[in-house]
Design an enzyme around this catalytic site. Structure first.
Site, PDB file in Angstrom:
ATOM      1  CD  GLU A 178      -8.280   1.654  -1.013  1.00 42.87           C
ATOM      2  OE1 GLU A 178      -9.140   1.015  -0.383  1.00 42.87           O
ATOM      3  OE2 GLU A 178      -8.515   2.754  -1.548  1.00 42.87           O
ATOM      4  CB  CYS A 212     -10.515  -6.257  -0.066  1.00 44.00           C
ATOM      5  SG  CYS A 212     -10.669  -5.361  -1.602  1.00 44.00           S
TER       6      CYS A 212
HETATM    7  P1  NAP Z   1      -0.155  -8.723   2.378  1.00 43.37           P
HETATM    8  O1  NAP Z   1       0.482  -9.932   2.918  1.00 43.37           O
HETATM    9  O2  NAP Z   1      -0.324  -7.552   3.252  1.00 43.37           O
HETATM   10  O3  NAP Z   1       0.694  -8.322   1.081  1.00 43.37           O
HETATM   11  C1  NAP Z   1       0.381  -7.188   0.306  1.00 43.37           C
HETATM   12  C2  NAP Z   1       1.659  -6.544  -0.142  1.00 43.37           C
HETATM   13  O4  NAP Z   1       2.352  -6.029   0.990  1.00 43.37           O
HETATM   14  C3  NAP Z   1       2.631  -7.504  -0.818  1.00 43.37           C
HETATM   15  O5  NAP Z   1       3.326  -6.819  -1.827  1.00 43.37           O
HETATM   16  C4  NAP Z   1       3.575  -7.882   0.310  1.00 43.37           C
HETATM   17  O6  NAP Z   1       4.844  -8.290  -0.143  1.00 43.37           O
HETATM   18  C5  NAP Z   1       3.664  -6.578   1.055  1.00 43.37           C
HETATM   19  N1  NAP Z   1       3.991  -6.690   2.468  1.00 43.37           N
HETATM   20  C6  NAP Z   1       3.640  -7.658   3.332  1.00 43.37           C
HETATM   21  N2  NAP Z   1       4.091  -7.368   4.584  1.00 43.37           N
HETATM   22  C7  NAP Z   1       4.753  -6.199   4.485  1.00 43.37           C
HETATM   23  C8  NAP Z   1       5.449  -5.384   5.420  1.00 43.37           C
HETATM   24  N3  NAP Z   1       5.536  -5.694   6.707  1.00 43.37           N
HETATM   25  N4  NAP Z   1       6.011  -4.239   4.977  1.00 43.37           N
HETATM   26  C9  NAP Z   1       5.921  -3.884   3.686  1.00 43.37           C
HETATM   27  N5  NAP Z   1       5.275  -4.620   2.750  1.00 43.37           N
HETATM   28  C10 NAP Z   1       4.686  -5.762   3.146  1.00 43.37           C
HETATM   29  O7  NAP Z   1      -1.597  -9.039   1.800  1.00 43.37           O
HETATM   30  P2  NAP Z   1      -2.002 -10.185   0.806  1.00 43.37           P
HETATM   31  O8  NAP Z   1      -2.228 -11.413   1.597  1.00 43.37           O
HETATM   32  O9  NAP Z   1      -1.082 -10.260  -0.360  1.00 43.37           O
HETATM   33  O10 NAP Z   1      -3.355  -9.608   0.217  1.00 43.37           O
HETATM   34  C11 NAP Z   1      -4.556  -9.837   0.793  1.00 43.37           C
HETATM   35  C12 NAP Z   1      -4.991  -8.655   1.650  1.00 43.37           C
HETATM   36  O11 NAP Z   1      -5.137  -7.493   0.820  1.00 43.37           O
HETATM   37  C13 NAP Z   1      -6.328  -8.882   2.257  1.00 43.37           C
HETATM   38  O12 NAP Z   1      -6.343  -8.406   3.571  1.00 43.37           O
HETATM   39  C14 NAP Z   1      -7.253  -8.065   1.377  1.00 43.37           C
HETATM   40  O13 NAP Z   1      -8.454  -7.706   1.950  1.00 43.37           O
HETATM   41  C15 NAP Z   1      -6.402  -6.892   1.069  1.00 43.37           C
HETATM   42  N6  NAP Z   1      -6.915  -6.198  -0.105  1.00 43.37           N
HETATM   43  C16 NAP Z   1      -7.491  -4.968   0.065  1.00 43.37           C
HETATM   44  C17 NAP Z   1      -8.024  -4.302  -1.017  1.00 43.37           C
HETATM   45  C18 NAP Z   1      -8.675  -2.959  -0.870  1.00 43.37           C
HETATM   46  O14 NAP Z   1      -8.833  -2.289  -1.872  1.00 43.37           O
HETATM   47  N7  NAP Z   1      -9.049  -2.503   0.299  1.00 43.37           N
HETATM   48  C19 NAP Z   1      -7.960  -4.881  -2.282  1.00 43.37           C
HETATM   49  C20 NAP Z   1      -7.373  -6.136  -2.412  1.00 43.37           C
HETATM   50  C21 NAP Z   1      -6.827  -6.772  -1.307  1.00 43.37           C
HETATM   51  P3  NAP Z   1       5.265  -9.846  -0.218  1.00 43.37           P
HETATM   52  O15 NAP Z   1       4.329 -10.505  -1.175  1.00 43.37           O
HETATM   53  O16 NAP Z   1       6.652  -9.794  -0.712  1.00 43.37           O
HETATM   54  O17 NAP Z   1       5.123 -10.375   1.175  1.00 43.37           O
END
Ligand code: NAP
Length: 411
Positions: A178, A212
């Site tokens: 997602e 998102c």
């Molecule tokens: P993010 O940086 O991708 O982090 C999300 C999760 O992934 C966190 O637990 C993060 O851990 C982990 N993570 C980051 N890089 C990783 C890697 N290389 N390998 C494994 N895990 C990794 O995203 P965010 O900034 O927290 O959240 C915002 C994003 O989520 C936006 O793009 C938003 O659109 C998306 N989102 C999508 C939905 C949907 O349902 N489609 C819903 C809500 C949010 P750490 O915190 O420890 O870095």
């Protein structure tokens, strides 16, 4: 699961405060989030048996049917923006299907992560059925390499999704992703303009603009464009930005200093590529991660910023001459999560439903998740579905059973 729902309902203020402390959403929205989590728990407590019942299929065999079995421990990598909801919409169906949930939550919401584990423990789930792992993203690979972990789901950025999916792919483990969105919100001349404007403002600024499925690009028919623009700017300027614990606050601080920096960079890039600021356009001059509600026009549709994900209270307005132009612009993004279109013309409604490349289309409303409806995206917004019967069947073995009459031995 019903008991988990009761705990969420009874302690919604306590959980709401945790969310607000850790990531800054207005307290009233955080309390509603806890209530929505209670709803998804109740929904799956009541419907899981039905969604996972054997499905009889008539074939040449004496008896054949589809049978659903749990897969095993599933790793859930989750974001901070809806720190309870994102987890419960995975955990409620996954646990009801008999799986174990392993949560690697975002690093800035550890108290929410621990509180969720405690909810399942207090509700009476067996020890270990749902575990919070307090690890950074660098440790995710070693968890995915472990043969006991059979699948993974990630809600977050494209970069994180691609990384988790490629590691899981090496081990032939299923993933659900997602990811981000740049949702269009289209308004045609036959729409109820007052409602469209106020819903548009809510759709952009919900969760301090960090959702998102927040509407990010407002695509408005020329005939009503000027009225839409005036109303939209007026209402964005009327929003109150401030302490998320105050009941009259509409927009709290963004979750981290990095998010404010990224947002400010995106706005500056848009201005550099010719955009004009109608209101806002900069950080608020006070301590904390506050950004002014901002409206941009004249954004060059070919500039990358026009269809990137913008995480914060910044809206881009586009004027279009007809429905074909509206659809073309709406689809001109690598994302495909949600789309909203406002029109009272039945032919236009059907065209939007057929032509918008997104995981959902909301006509005369704003995109929202609901436990009874599937949720997920296409293109770079990810794959797989959460919620409804589709969500509970993502992490199950869909087992085909066929029973034939063995021929009797004849002497
Ligand atoms: P993010 O940086 O991708 O982090 C999300 C999760 O992934 C966190 O637990 C993060 O851990 C982990 N993570 C980051 N890089 C990783 C890697 N290389 N390998 C494994 N895990 C990794 O995203 P965010 O900034 O927290 O959240 C915002 C994003 O989520 C936006 O793009 C938003 O659109 C998306 N989102 C999508 C939905 C949907 O349902 N489609 C819903 C809500 C949010 P750490 O915190 O420890 O870095």
């Amino acid at each position: 699961m019903s008991r988990a729902g009761e705990i969420l309902e009874t302690k919604k203020e306590e959980f709401g405060r945790l969310m607000t402390i850790e990531m800054g959403k207005p307290l009233k929205a955080a309390i509603s989030e806890a209530e929505k989590c209670a709803w998804v728990c109740r929904y799956y407590a009541e419907t899981a048996e039905h969604h996972l019942a054997n499905q009889v299929v008539q074939t040449n065999a004496k008896h054949s049917y589809v049978h659903f079995e749990p897969l095993g421990p599933v790793l859930a990598v989750m974001p901070w923006n809806f720190p309870f909801w994102q987890v419960f919409r995975f955990a409620a169906p996954a646990l009801m299907a008999g799986n174990v949930g392993l949560l690697k939550h975002a690093s800035n919401v550890p108290q929410c992560a621990l509180a969720i584990e405690e909810i399942f423990r207090s509700a009476g789930f067996p020890e270990g059925a749902f575990q919070t792992l307090l690890i950074g993203s660098g440790k995710v690979e070693s968890i995915l390499n472990d043969p006991r972990v059979v699948a993974a789901t990630l809600t977050g950025s494209e970069t994180a999704g691609a990384s988790v999916a490629s590691i899981a792919g090496k081990h032939i483990k299923k993933t659900v992703l997602e990811l981000g969105g740049s949702d269009p919100f289209i308004v045609m001349p036959s729409a109820n303009l007052d409602e469209a404007v106020s819903t548009a403002v809510t759709a952009r600024t919900i969760n301090n603009g960090q959702s998102c499925i927040a509407a990010k690009r407002f695509i408005v028919a020329s005939a009503i464009y000027d009225d839409f623009e005036h109303g939209f700017v007026d209402q964005m300027e009327a929003l109150s930005v401030g302490d998320p614990f105050e009941s009259d606050t509409d927009i709290g601080p963004l979750a981290t200093p990095q998010i404010v920096n990224d947002l400010d960079e995106q706005v500056k890039k848009a201005i550099a590529s010719g955009a004009r600021v109608l209101t806002g356009g900069k950080r608020l001059n006070r301590p904390g991660n506050f950004y002014e509600p901002t409206v941009l026009v004249n954004v060059d549709p070919s500039a990358p910023v026009s269809c990137e994900e913008i995480f914060g209270p910044v809206a881009m307005l586009f004027r279009v001459n007809n429905i074909d132009e509206a659809i073309r612009l709406a689809n001109a993004t690598t994302f495909g999560l949600g789309a909203a279109a406002w029109t009272n013309n039945a032919d236009e409604q059907q065209l939007f439903i057929n032509e918008l490349r997104a995981g959902c289309v909301f006509i005369n409303g704003m995109v929202a998740s609901d436990p009874r409806l599937p949720f997920g995206g296409v293109k770079h917004s990810g794959y797989g579905r959460e919620l409804a019967e589709f969500g509970i069947r993502e992490f199950v073995n869909i087992k085909t059973v066929s029973i034939s009459e063995a021929p009797h031995d004849t002497e």
